[in-house]
Design a protein around this motif. Structure first.
Motif, PDB file in Angstrom:
ATOM      1  N   LEU A  42       9.407  -1.713 -10.936  1.00 60.82           N
ATOM      2  CA  LEU A  42       8.980  -1.275  -9.591  1.00 60.82           C
ATOM      3  C   LEU A  42       8.873  -2.478  -8.657  1.00 60.82           C
ATOM      4  O   LEU A  42       8.397  -3.539  -9.059  1.00 60.82           O
ATOM      5  N   PRO A  43       9.274  -2.319  -7.377  1.00 64.33           N
ATOM      6  CA  PRO A  43       9.236  -3.446  -6.439  1.00 64.33           C
ATOM      7  C   PRO A  43       7.841  -3.702  -5.866  1.00 64.33           C
ATOM      8  O   PRO A  43       7.691  -4.489  -4.944  1.00 64.33           O
ATOM      9  N   TYR A  44       6.832  -3.015  -6.368  1.00 62.78           N
ATOM     10  CA  TYR A  44       5.470  -3.184  -5.857  1.00 62.78           C
ATOM     11  C   TYR A  44       4.479  -2.924  -6.987  1.00 62.78           C
ATOM     12  O   TYR A  44       4.837  -2.365  -8.025  1.00 62.78           O
ATOM     13  N   LYS A  45       3.240  -3.332  -6.764  1.00 67.67           N
ATOM     14  CA  LYS A  45       2.188  -3.056  -7.742  1.00 67.67           C
ATOM     15  C   LYS A  45       1.537  -1.716  -7.404  1.00 67.67           C
ATOM     16  O   LYS A  45       1.403  -1.364  -6.227  1.00 67.67           O
ATOM     17  N   LEU A  46       1.120  -0.998  -8.435  1.00 62.70           N
ATOM     18  CA  LEU A  46       0.423   0.268  -8.204  1.00 62.70           C
ATOM     19  C   LEU A  46      -0.939  -0.003  -7.569  1.00 62.70           C
ATOM     20  O   LEU A  46      -1.589  -1.005  -7.868  1.00 62.70           O
ATOM     21  N   THR A  47      -1.356   0.925  -6.678  1.00 62.59           N
ATOM     22  CA  THR A  47      -2.670   0.781  -6.034  1.00 62.59           C
ATOM     23  C   THR A  47      -3.766   1.132  -7.041  1.00 62.59           C
ATOM     24  O   THR A  47      -3.502   1.778  -8.070  1.00 62.59           O
ATOM     25  N   SER A  48      -4.989   0.741  -6.716  1.00 61.73           N
ATOM     26  CA  SER A  48      -6.107   1.051  -7.619  1.00 61.73           C
ATOM     27  C   SER A  48      -6.291   2.570  -7.734  1.00 61.73           C
ATOM     28  O   SER A  48      -6.682   3.077  -8.790  1.00 61.73           O
ATOM     29  N   ALA A  49      -5.993   3.316  -6.643  1.00 60.47           N
ATOM     30  CA  ALA A  49      -6.118   4.783  -6.678  1.00 60.47           C
ATOM     31  C   ALA A  49      -5.079   5.381  -7.629  1.00 60.47           C
ATOM     32  O   ALA A  49      -5.374   6.323  -8.380  1.00 60.47           O
ATOM     33  N   GLN A  50      -3.862   4.828  -7.619  1.00 64.18           N
ATOM     34  CA  GLN A  50      -2.828   5.303  -8.552  1.00 64.18           C
ATOM     35  C   GLN A  50      -3.224   4.994  -9.995  1.00 64.18           C
ATOM     36  O   GLN A  50      -3.081   5.849 -10.883  1.00 64.18           O
ATOM     37  N   LEU A  51      -3.731   3.793 -10.230  1.00 64.78           N
ATOM     38  CA  LEU A  51      -4.135   3.400 -11.586  1.00 64.78           C
ATOM     39  C   LEU A  51      -5.292   4.266 -12.090  1.00 64.78           C
ATOM     40  O   LEU A  51      -5.323   4.662 -13.256  1.00 64.78           O
ATOM     41  N   ARG A  52      -6.244   4.544 -11.191  1.00 66.33           N
ATOM     42  CA  ARG A  52      -7.379   5.396 -11.567  1.00 66.33           C
ATOM     43  C   ARG A  52      -6.887   6.798 -11.944  1.00 66.33           C
ATOM     44  O   ARG A  52      -7.294   7.373 -12.962  1.00 66.33           O
ATOM     45  N   THR A  53      -5.980   7.337 -11.124  1.00 63.23           N
ATOM     46  CA  THR A  53      -5.435   8.679 -11.387  1.00 63.23           C
ATOM     47  C   THR A  53      -4.656   8.700 -12.696  1.00 63.23           C
ATOM     48  O   THR A  53      -4.778   9.630 -13.498  1.00 63.23           O
ATOM     49  N   LEU A  54      -3.853   7.661 -12.935  1.00 60.83           N
ATOM     50  CA  LEU A  54      -3.084   7.573 -14.178  1.00 60.83           C
ATOM     51  C   LEU A  54      -4.000   7.519 -15.392  1.00 60.83           C
ATOM     52  O   LEU A  54      -3.712   8.115 -16.437  1.00 60.83           O
TER      53      LEU A  54
END
Length: 705
Positions: free
Chosen positions: A273-285
């Motif tokens: 991925l060309p970017y890092k996942l946001t903290s909200a995405q990581l929390r949801t995952l």
């Protein structure tokens, strides 16, 4: 009504409720024709009528003399009938002079029948009349009195008369007469309320509350915040929350396969991925991963604002399913969206060794047969598609995860049809880009666990939102040239497809022609009446850059991704809901270039429209917008309840009673902890409540008895 007619699912409706489910046609004064009007307007059961609440009150208690009565007031007068003056031609009104010991006045009737009026108002006799008083020159008049009764019929003249919403074919007198009959069916029901809460809130008993709503004694007794209305709203919200708790409890006891995964695919994918996942995405995952790793089937809703990165989260969840040896499927509401998901994922997923296929209604013949064969054999890891995925002949070897995009476009039955494709109950992940206010989320999606992706990926530029008067429409049209010269593209959204004299809106077809005159064959048109293939072809030309201006109705509202589109023009923006405007604005700002949204408004705006446009201009936070939309439009409009098959509330208004919903949820959770099968005295009363508000499905989940 017999027991057989009173069935609710496989268990009979409690007998105590039979009167409430009686037929409106059984009431005096409601024949077949008027019953049809009632059926279309509010329903055909007595309960529907009893839940049709008044919105105002006419006070007929003022009893002045004629000389004391003021123009514009509703008054009740004790008069003596004087001389009749029948009309000499059809255009002239029929007049009747009446008087008391203070003076005289005129009763006016248009198209009045002489025989009828002379029987109702015999000369020389006393009458009570009630209606609105007016002055015509020096003459005091009452046009078409609401009531004309003899003194011995004074009880037939209501001094306080509730005002009900009406429709063509149902007059105020018919409505009031029908409700008078319906109120006779109201009987006490067992009390399902927590007594401590009832005492604290000073709420009346069920039957007292319902009678009180229909018998207001002053204007303060009308409205959603009276004790009686709050109690009835809470009853419905409690039924809703108990039903959802029971459905959720049953769902959580559904055994599913354990989908732990070992991370070897998701790590490869995220590394690319060309970017890092946001903290909200990581929390949801993390929440999704925990659900999938348990042996209970997951049912989770992911809410994410436009551009918050829900699709990446869905891909990572599907990879976890594949890592555990299962297959995954993703269901999108349109071919455009399904193809877009497929195009956006296929390269990266095939690069890490997965086999991915697209299945839509347009894929036929040998290609479709091959996809189905690979799917059944387990040679396909991920299937992306439309409703075509849930057809009977589509069989998975081992479906572990079903992802449903844009949940509000699908019914529960379609969700269940996809879930039924698994050998055991698959995990289900539902996504929506429509931010849902907390109260709506609790009431409509309370059977699901909910995750919120409330951050946008870094680097997303804010969208410059401007509100412009329609007097500058031509300037906006000509100004698009600057955008096109930069190699960028434009959406132009119109509310209607064809010209409507009644609404006087600029139609999509007309705007398409006017923009073509300036920009030639760079302009395309899509609208809801086009066939799917035709619509897709135009959208594809816009995505490829063959078209640079797309004139459209709201068919482009959800999910369409064209990073080169940087300008969104919405004509007659005041006609759109807040959430809809937010969704439309979200079609731009998806690339690296600065983007703008131009909202063209009418000259004259209502206060609501003005507030709506002010809100959309000031914030891009979809959750803030959704809460404001709820206040302005109400729950049914925000969620599209009528279109989606979601239950609509009869007594509760979530924009007013939202606080009660939270109380009802906590109460329902406590009930499910203490008495999950509703066997206590209160539990048995709650069974009656569930049937009263037709949450019968929940009753069927209980153990018999």
């Amino acid at each position: 009504m017999g027991a057989e007619d009173a069935k609710g699912g496989s268990m009979p409706r409690p007998e105590i409720l039979y009167p409430f489910f009686g037929d409106v046609g059984s009431l005096p004064g409601i024949g077949p024709r008027i019953k049809q009007h009632f059926s279309r307007f509010i329903g055909d059961r007595l309960l529907d009528l009893l839940f049709h609440f008044p919105t105002g009150l006419i006070d007929r208690t003022k009893r002045p003399k004629i000389a004391e009565a003021l123009a514009g007031e509703i008054v009740t007068l004790n008069i003596v009938v004087g001389k009749h003056y029948p009309s000499r031609n059809r255009r002239a009104p029929y007049k009747v002079k009446v008087y008391d010991d203070s003076g005289q006045m005129t009763l006016v009737f248009f198209n009045g029948r002489e025989s009828y009026l002379k029987s109702q108002l015999p000369e020389g006799e006393e009458r009570l009349i009630s209606g609105k008083l007016d002055k015509f020159g020096n003459d005091v008049q009452m046009t078409h009195p609401d009531y004309m009764v003899s003194p011995d019929q004074a009880d037939d003249l209501p001094l306080l008369e509730p005002v009900y919403p009406l429709t063509a074919g149902i007059s105020a007198k018919v409505m009031i007469k029908a409700l008078k009959g319906a109120k006779e069916s109201i009987n006490p029901l067992p009390n399902w309320l927590d007594t401590g809460l009832q005492d604290k809130r000073q709420w009346p008993q069920w039957d007292e509350a319902l009678l009180s709503v229909h018998n207001p004694q002053n204007l303060s007794d009308v409205g959603p915040l009276t004790h009686a209305r709050q109690r009835l709203a809470y009853d419905e919200l409690l039924a809703n929350q108990v039903a959802l708790s029971m459905i959720r409890r049953a769902a959580r006891h559904k055994k599913g396969a354990v989908h732990k995964g070992n991370g070897h695919l998701s790590e490869k994918y995220s590394a690319g991925l060309p970017y890092k996942l946001t903290s909200a995405q990581l929390r949801t995952l993390s929440e999704i991963s925990g659900d999938m790793a348990s042996d209970n089937a997951m049912l989770r809703l992911v809410q994410g604002d436009v551009g918050s990165g829900k699709t990446v989260v869905a891909v990572m969840a599907m990879l976890q399913a594949v890592e555990s040896g299962a297959q995954a499927a993703m269901l999108a509401p349109t071919e455009i969206l399904a193809s877009q998901h497929y195009d956006g994922m296929v390269k990266e997923l095939e690069a890490i060794g997965l086999k991915v296929a697209l299945l839509t209604g347009r894929i036929k013949g040998k290609k479709r047969e091959q996809i189905l064969a690979d799917l059944a054999a387990g040679d396909l890891d991920i299937l992306i598609g439309t409703h075509a995925v849930i057809q009977k002949d589509v069989a998975f070897q081992n479906l572990g995860l079903a992802v449903i995009d844009e949940q509000h476009r699908f019914g529960v039955h379609q969700r269940m049809a996809l879930a039924d494709k698994g050998r055991v109950n698959p995990d289900v992940l539902v996504m929506t880009a429509t931010p849902i206010p907390r109260t709506l989320s609790l009431s409509y999606y309370g059977d699901m666990d909910v995750s919120r992706i409330d951050e946008k990926p870094p680097g997303r530029k804010p969208i410059d939102t401007r509100v412009i008067s329609n007097t500058r429409l031509h300037d906006v049209m000509m100004g698009l040239e600057r955008t096109l010269k930069k190699g960028q593209r434009v959406y132009w959204v119109c509310p209607l497809v064809e010209e409507s004299e009644a609404l006087d809106l600029a139609a999509a077809e007309e705007r398409y022609v006017s923009l073509q005159k300036i920009y030639g064959d760079q302009v395309g048109l899509v609208h809801g009446k086009m066939k799917g293939a035709e619509k897709d072809a135009v959208m594809e030309r816009f995505q490829q850059g063959e078209l640079t201006i797309l004139v459209a109705t709201t068919v482009i509202e959800v999910g369409v991704n064209v990073p080169e589109a940087t300008v969104m023009v919405v004509e007659h923006a005041e006609r759109f809901g807040l959430a809809q405007l937010h969704q439309l604005r979200g079609r731009v700002g998806r690339g690296s270039d600065a983007s703008s949204c131009v909202l063209i408004r009418a000259d004259k705006l209502s206060d609501t429209a003005r507030t709506r446009l002010k809100t959309i201009r000031e914030t891009e936070d979809g959750f803030v917008i959704a809460e404001e939309d709820l206040k302005l439009r109400g729950a049914g409009e925000v969620l599209g309840v009528r279109q989606s098959g979601l239950p609509s509330f009869k007594t509760a208004d979530l924009s007013v009673h939202g606080e009660l919903l939270v109380v009802a949820r906590d109460d329902a959770n406590l009930i499910m902890t203490q008495d999950p099968d509703l066997m206590s005295e209160r539990g048995k009363a709650l069974r009656v409540l569930l049937y009263l508000f037709e949450r019968d499905q929940a009753v069927q989940l209980m153990k018999s008895g």
